[in-house]
Design an enzyme around this catalytic site. Structure first.
Site, short mmCIF file in Angstrom:
data_model
loop_
_atom_site.label_atom_id
_atom_site.label_comp_id
_atom_site.label_asym_id
_atom_site.label_seq_id
_atom_site.Cartn_x
_atom_site.Cartn_y
_atom_site.Cartn_z
CB SER A 1 -0.85 0.01 1.28
OG SER A 1 -1.47 1.26 1.47
CE1 TYR B 1 -4.68 -2.27 4.96
CE2 TYR B 1 -3.64 -0.13 4.63
CZ TYR B 1 -4.19 -1.29 4.11
OH TYR B 1 -4.24 -1.48 2.74
#
Ligand code: BGC
Length: 269
Positions: free
Chosen positions: A154, A167
């Site tokens: 990401s 996350y």
């Protein structure tokens, strides 16, 4: 192997591919000639839909259920894959979840589950893939590399993200897992890279794009002024899995419409 089917005769296992970015990657790899294992944790229906779409286009696919954070289930998934397709050439470590919370309210379950799927799952699948690459050995007729591992990371492997520390920590962890693995495995001709998606239209971030107001706010973070689609990530995965990218290892390719370009500085600073 032709220009249209650079992944002909390659077997790819894509974790978490019953929807979202994983589905986009599975479809793109299959369209480029690969046989695909569509892994899913809970949505059997979704996985079967993706398998059917792939079969309709003439490529081979099977669905295999496994929670990637569970060692036994991962071992079973790899043995089923090898029984069915003979080997694995490409692992796409895509399975990922968010369990968002303000930091002081974050529970141990939210922390552990995100780390379990995103990081421990990526480790377990990578380890089994490497074992299989080594068991099968290098075959220049299959590919210039003995095997390829692609992490779906990401932009949050480098962009801090308040309210999502579990996350962001998992994605930061993936970055050095990927680079350290790439360093360790390069002498064995195993290539390890990541894709770092920005905001892609999937269920994980639906609330960030599914109303015009939300989308307008999100687009402020995207210089290219378009929210991404799963196919934008699929095409990068095809290239990273193919011999066209044979000299790449230890690299993250960010596919983010410029999210990493400090958009706030376009008019300030
Ligand atoms: C997250 C999405 C988010 C995007 C950009 C992704 O890794 O899963 O929820 O929209 O990063 O911030």
């Amino acid at each position: 192997m032709t220009k249209d089917t650079p992944l002909k005769d390659q077997v790819a296992l894509v974790t978490g591919s019953s929807s979202g970015i994983g589905e986009g990657i599975a479809l793109a790899l299959a369209a480029s000639g690969a046989s695909v294992v569509v892994n899913y944790a809970s949505s059997k229906e979704g996985a079967e839909r993706v398998v059917q779409k792939i079969r309709d286009t003439g490529s081979e696919a099977i669905a295999i259920r496994a929670d990637v954070s569970d060692e036994e289930q991962v071992l079973e998934m790899f043995s089923k894959t090898i029984d069915h397709f003979g080997t694995v050439d490409v692992l796409v470590n895509n399975a990922g979840i968010q369990k968002d919370s303000e930091f002081i309210d974050m529970t141990i379950e939210q922390w552990d589950r995100v780390m379990g799927v995103n990081l421990r799952g990526a480790f377990l699948c990578a380890r089994e893939a490497v074992k299989e690459f080594i068991r099968r050995g290098f075959d220049p007729l299959r590919s210039k590399a003995m095997g390829k591992i692609i992490f779906v990371s990401s932009v949050h492997e480098v962009i801090p993200w308040a309210g999502h520390v579990n996350y962001a920590a998992s994605k930061g962890g993936i970055m050095l897992l990927m680079k350290s693995l790439a360093q360790e495995l390069a002498p064995q001709k195993i290539r390890v890279n990541s894709i770092g998606p920005g905001a892609i239209k999937t269920n994980i971030n639906r609330s960030a794009w599914d109303t015009p107001e939300a989308e307008a706010k999100l687009l402020k973070l995207i210089p290219y002024k378009r929210v991404g689609e799963p196919a934008d990530i699929g095409s990068v995965a095809v290239w990273l899995a193919s011999d066209e990218s044979d000299y790449l290892t230890g690299t993250t390719i960010y596919a983010d419409g410029g999210m990493l370009l400090y958009p706030g500085f376009a008019t300030g600073g």
